[in-house]
Design a protein around this motif. Structure first.
Motif, mmCIF file in Angstrom:
data_model
loop_
_atom_site.group_PDB
_atom_site.id
_atom_site.type_symbol
_atom_site.label_atom_id
_atom_site.label_comp_id
_atom_site.label_asym_id
_atom_site.label_seq_id
_atom_site.Cartn_x
_atom_site.Cartn_y
_atom_site.Cartn_z
ATOM 1 N N ASP A 1 0.975 -1.089 -0.090
ATOM 2 C CA ASP A 1 -0.215 0.052 0.173
ATOM 3 C C ASP A 1 0.897 1.674 -0.579
ATOM 4 O O ASP A 1 1.577 1.611 0.792
ATOM 5 C CB ASP A 1 -1.097 0.712 1.288
ATOM 6 N N ARG B 1 -0.093 -7.259 -11.369
ATOM 7 C CA ARG B 1 -0.635 -7.420 -12.523
ATOM 8 C C ARG B 1 -0.715 -6.270 -13.538
ATOM 9 O O ARG B 1 -0.164 -5.716 -13.735
ATOM 10 C CB ARG B 1 -2.212 -7.300 -11.516
ATOM 11 N N GLY B 2 -2.253 -6.797 -14.890
ATOM 12 C CA GLY B 2 -2.061 -4.902 -15.522
ATOM 13 C C GLY B 2 -1.358 -6.178 -17.293
ATOM 14 O O GLY B 2 -0.721 -7.319 -17.156
ATOM 15 N N ARG C 1 2.169 -6.054 -6.249
ATOM 16 C CA ARG C 1 1.128 -6.385 -6.673
ATOM 17 C C ARG C 1 0.202 -5.726 -7.774
ATOM 18 O O ARG C 1 -0.074 -6.788 -9.228
ATOM 19 C CB ARG C 1 0.176 -7.535 -5.965
ATOM 20 N N HIS C 2 0.188 -4.950 -7.018
ATOM 21 C CA HIS C 2 -1.058 -4.121 -8.625
ATOM 22 C C HIS C 2 -0.871 -2.471 -8.055
ATOM 23 O O HIS C 2 -0.633 -2.134 -7.138
ATOM 24 C CB HIS C 2 -2.536 -4.490 -8.531
ATOM 25 N N THR C 3 -0.972 -1.588 -9.166
ATOM 26 C CA THR C 3 -0.745 -0.110 -8.833
ATOM 27 C C THR C 3 -2.143 0.293 -9.784
ATOM 28 O O THR C 3 -2.542 -0.172 -10.314
ATOM 29 C CB THR C 3 0.427 0.489 -9.483
ATOM 30 N N ASP C 4 -1.748 1.695 -9.341
ATOM 31 C CA ASP C 4 -2.974 2.290 -10.170
ATOM 32 C C ASP C 4 -2.478 3.746 -9.586
ATOM 33 O O ASP C 4 -1.191 4.678 -9.466
ATOM 34 C CB ASP C 4 -4.631 2.539 -9.210
#
Lengths: 714, 86
Positions: free
Chosen positions: B4, B39-40, B19-22
């Protein structure tokens, strides 16, 4: 005469004697027993022989009433039961137990249950086993009436005091069929999780053998589990749920990037609504008839699911929506790719999805029509985008952000409805562009890979790099620029590190910070979640980023040669392919740029919605409807708007929020569920539990040990 | 290795593994030496922004956060998508 083994499977052996005979015949580990039939008294010689056959004492001598232990009235505990009787005392014990049939308590019990019986009970003589642990177990929860639970109660040593209700022992509630412990009371009595499960398994085996939910007594002796007795549960149970052949597939591999982790109910209901509107518009754009879309409304309204607080795609409905498009029967694999899911759709679900019969000619005709409409939409995209931006600007400018906090609930609801009607319901530009982007990028990549191998794809990446007009990169550029300023300003760096908002906002980068927040304040972490805290509320993440940029030794981004020249070079000697490739790559480049830019617009819309909904929360809080303004995120959109517009169902918003808060806290404690979840029937806890790894439940001393039932002495 | 981004920062040259980003991760992107995300796809925000910033970036590397141990030295090749432990 004395009945042994299967001879006792007769009415004269009484309920308990007969049950023991049947349990023994069914292969359960029942301690050795004999039965003296009702009204008989064996002679001393026969008794001695029978006891010798049972093995050394002491013995338990129990009544076995002729009408006892029926499913309707268990009679349990109304007859006498004597434990630890030495061999020489057995004859007297038999006489005492047989006479207990005349007791007053028993007469009263029969009167209440409406059972008439005058005969003396049969008598069971059983070898006592040296139990280390003993207790009762139920293959259904007799108190709650639930058939999806096994209840185990245990105590150290013999179970008689537990059975008599003199001690509470420890209790376990296990979910069926996983036998996962869901609740406990007491200190656990030193039993291991495996031993508890072994008891529960025995209880389920008894239910299977006797064909009805069972109430068993059990004991561990010398490390082995024994069944002491088994009888039907007599308290009323809920009906067993009907088997549900519904087959559902949930997948989050493509949506977790937008909605990671636990998502608040307000965000989920907002997103669900947006997905429904957007995809109804999308299939309409590709030529699906409006009446068909209306008829299949429920499909679009259930594109998303919320499982243990996390957002999943309801994959069946995605495919049902896509199956309305022509070409679905021709190329389903492409759809899986488009969804970006972790695995193809199971065949079983595909079988449920109705789609046009692959009458090839007709299907190709429909496909051509859709392609034509897509082409037209693509030609009109610049105007569609311009109009979308116009509506967006109008909607955002209608009310200045700082004025939102001064609006009444009625005005706020009107403001929200305006955003909904102008933007969420008319999401044309982003959806068309997203779809074209996927096609353009895929086509460009495939073409260049085929025509020029890895050099081709590298050239494509080069073109897409450093476009200069992608808005998503602006925040990083601004942060780097502010970092440059802060690098040589020790006081500013210290203020950034100390998260001293006042000091930073009067420093050399004050204007930069204000501009950044005005433009990108909504681009916070997890920006699509309404409950996320934006940078204008808390700018400290921005301060940390600027400080990190100030300390980082980033040189300027590496300079590359002209990417178009690289592309041309890769296709040297192929003039036609070069022209096609250039056109494709430019198309892809524009679509990628627009996609990122439109996503930024989406963030602004969501930001405005967040502000409006939070202002509603502030008003709800002021009115005493919820206990904190941010609790509004724990409600659903219809609950929030319903409370304002009058169609709400539950007036107790604080109560709703509390229920949701507890659920979310519990869900947050779980490890992330898998990407793909398949259930038979609705995704309710019993169907879901095999997919979820739960933290182990441990026995903790409970303040008020709730006994499963007052199981009575045998 | 970051789960996070809130309240996190990375030092110069450190590789961001997630794991994933935004888009909210942009603050970390601007100081990352390279980016690895489970991911992505090539069209993910992380990939696009990294391309724009000229930072090597590999997306869609399943189980990266399990395979990589926090503090390890890595080589990230954004062109081929290869991530190697040094």
């Amino acid at each position: 005469m004395i009945l042994t083994g299967s001879q006792a499977d007769t009415g004269a052996a009484g309920g308990k004697g007969r049950a023991l005979a049947r349990a023994s015949a069914a292969g359960f580990a029942v301690p050795p027993f004999v039965v003296v039939p009702s009204g008989e008294m064996p002679d001393a010689q026969a008794l001695a022989a029978a006891l010798a056959a049972l093995g050394p004492g002491p013995y338990a001598v129990r009544s076995s009433g002729l009408a006892e232990d029926g499913a309707e009235a268990s009679h349990a505990g109304q007859f006498e039961s004597l434990l630890n009787v030495p061999a020489e005392g057995v004859a007297a014990a038999i006489a005492q137990v047989a006479a207990s049939g005349a007791g007053e308590g028993l007469a009263a019990y029969r009167a209440t249950k409406g059972v008439a019986e005058a005969a003396a009970p049969a008598v069971v003589i059983q070898r006592m086993i040296p139990a280390t642990h003993a207790g009762v177990a139920f293959s259904a929860d007799p108190v709650a009436g639930r058939r999806d639970r096994v209840v185990v109660s245990a105590t150290r040593g013999l179970g008689d005091r537990l059975v008599a209700g003199e001690v509470d022992g420890s209790g376990w509630w296990l979910a069926r069929p996983s036998l996962e412990v869901v609740e406990t009371t007491g200190d656990g009595e030193g039993l291991t999780a495996d031993e508890v499960r072994e008891v529960a398994d025995l209880c389920l085996a008894a239910e299977a053998a006797f064909g009805a939910p069972q109430d068993i007594e059990w004991a561990f002796a010398d490390g082995a589990l024994h069944l002491l007795q088994s009888r039907p549960i007599t308290s009323p149970l809920r009906p067993a749920p009907l088997a549900d052949p519904g087959f559902m597939v949930f997948d989050n591999s493509n949506i977790v990037e937008s909605y990671p982790g636990i998502v608040a109910p307000l965000t989920f209901s907002f997103a669900s609504y947006a997905y429904a509107r957007v995809y109804m518009a999308f299939v309409g754009l590709l030529g699906v008839a409006p009446e068909r879309i209306r008829a299949e409304r429920v499909v679009f309204e259930n594109m998303l699911s919320r499982i243990e607080g996390r957002v999943y795609y309801n994959l069946g409905n995605w495919h049902r929506a896509l199956a309305m498009l022509p070409g679905y029967s021709l190329n389903r694999g492409f759809m899986d790719g488009m969804m970006g899911t972790s695995a193809p759709l199971p065949e079983r679900l595909l079988g449920q999805i109705e789609h046009g019969q692959p009458q090839r000619l007709r299907e190709y005709a429909r496909l051509a029509r859709s392609a034509w409409r897509l082409w037209r939409a693509s030609r009109q995209l610049p105007e569609t985008s311009a109009r979308f931006r116009e509506r967006l600007d109008r909607a955002l400018k209608a009310t200045a952000p700082e004025r939102v906090a001064t609006l009444s609930l009625t005005e706020l609801a009107a403001e929200y409805r305006r955003i909904e009607a102008d933007l969420l319901d008319r999401w044309d530009a982003p959806i068309v562009n997203d779809f074209l982007c996927m096609i353009a990028f895929g086509a460009a990549r495939k073409a260049l890979e085929g025509w020029a191998g890895t050099e081709g794809t590298a050239a494509l990446n080069d073109v897409l790099i450093g476009q200069g007009d992608i808005i998503s990169a602006r925040p990083a550029q601004l942060i780097r620029a502010m970092g440059e300023t802060a690098r040589d300003d020790a006081a500013l760096l210290a203020a950034l590190d100390a998260q001293d908002r006042a000091a930073v906002e009067t420093s050399a980068i004050a204007a930069g910070i204000a501009g950044y927040i005005a433009e990108f304040g909504d681009r916070c972490t997890e920006e699509l979640k309404l409950e996320s805290v934006t940078l204008d509320e808390d700018p400290t993440p921005l301060f940390a980023a600027i400080a990190a940029a100030a300390r980082s030794r980033h040189g300027p981004a590496p300079t590359r040669g002209d990417p178009w020249a690289r592309l041309d070079g890769a296709l040297r000697g192929k003039p036609v392919k070069r022209i096609v490739a250039r056109w494709l790559v430019r198309w892809a480049k524009d679509r990628v740029r627009d996609r990122e830019n439109l996503r930024y617009e989406r963030t602004r819309i969501f930001g405005r919605a967040r502000r409006v909904l939070l202002a509603m929360g502030t008003q709800f809080h002021a009115m005493g409807l919820i206990s904190a303004p941010r609790d509004v995120f724990l409600l659903t959109l219809p609950e929030v708007l319903g409370a304002i517009e009058g169609f709400g169902v539950t007036a107790d918003l604080a109560g709703l929020a509390e229920v949701r808060r507890r659920e979310m806290e519990r869900a947050a404690a779980l490890p992330d569920p898998p990407e793909r979840i398949i259930t038979e029937g609705p995704p309710a806890p019993p169907q879901l539990s095999p997919h979820l790894r739960k933290p182990p439940v441990t026995n903790a001393p409970a303040p008020a040990p709730a006994r499963p039932q007052a199981p009575s002495p045998p | 290795m970051i789960a996070d981004p809130r309240g996190q920062s990375i030092a110069a040259g450190e590789i961001l593994v997630a794991r994933h980003t935004d888009p909210g991760w942009i603050a970390l992107f601007s100081s990352a030496g390279a980016i690895v995300v489970e991911r992505g796809s090539l069209l993910s925000h992380s990939a696009i922004v990294a391309r724009e910033l000229g930072i090597p970036c590999v997306v869609g590397l399943s189980d990266a956060t399990r395979w990589i141990v926090d503090g390890e030295v890595l080589t990230v090749d954004g062109a081929s998508g290869k991530v190697a432990k040094a």
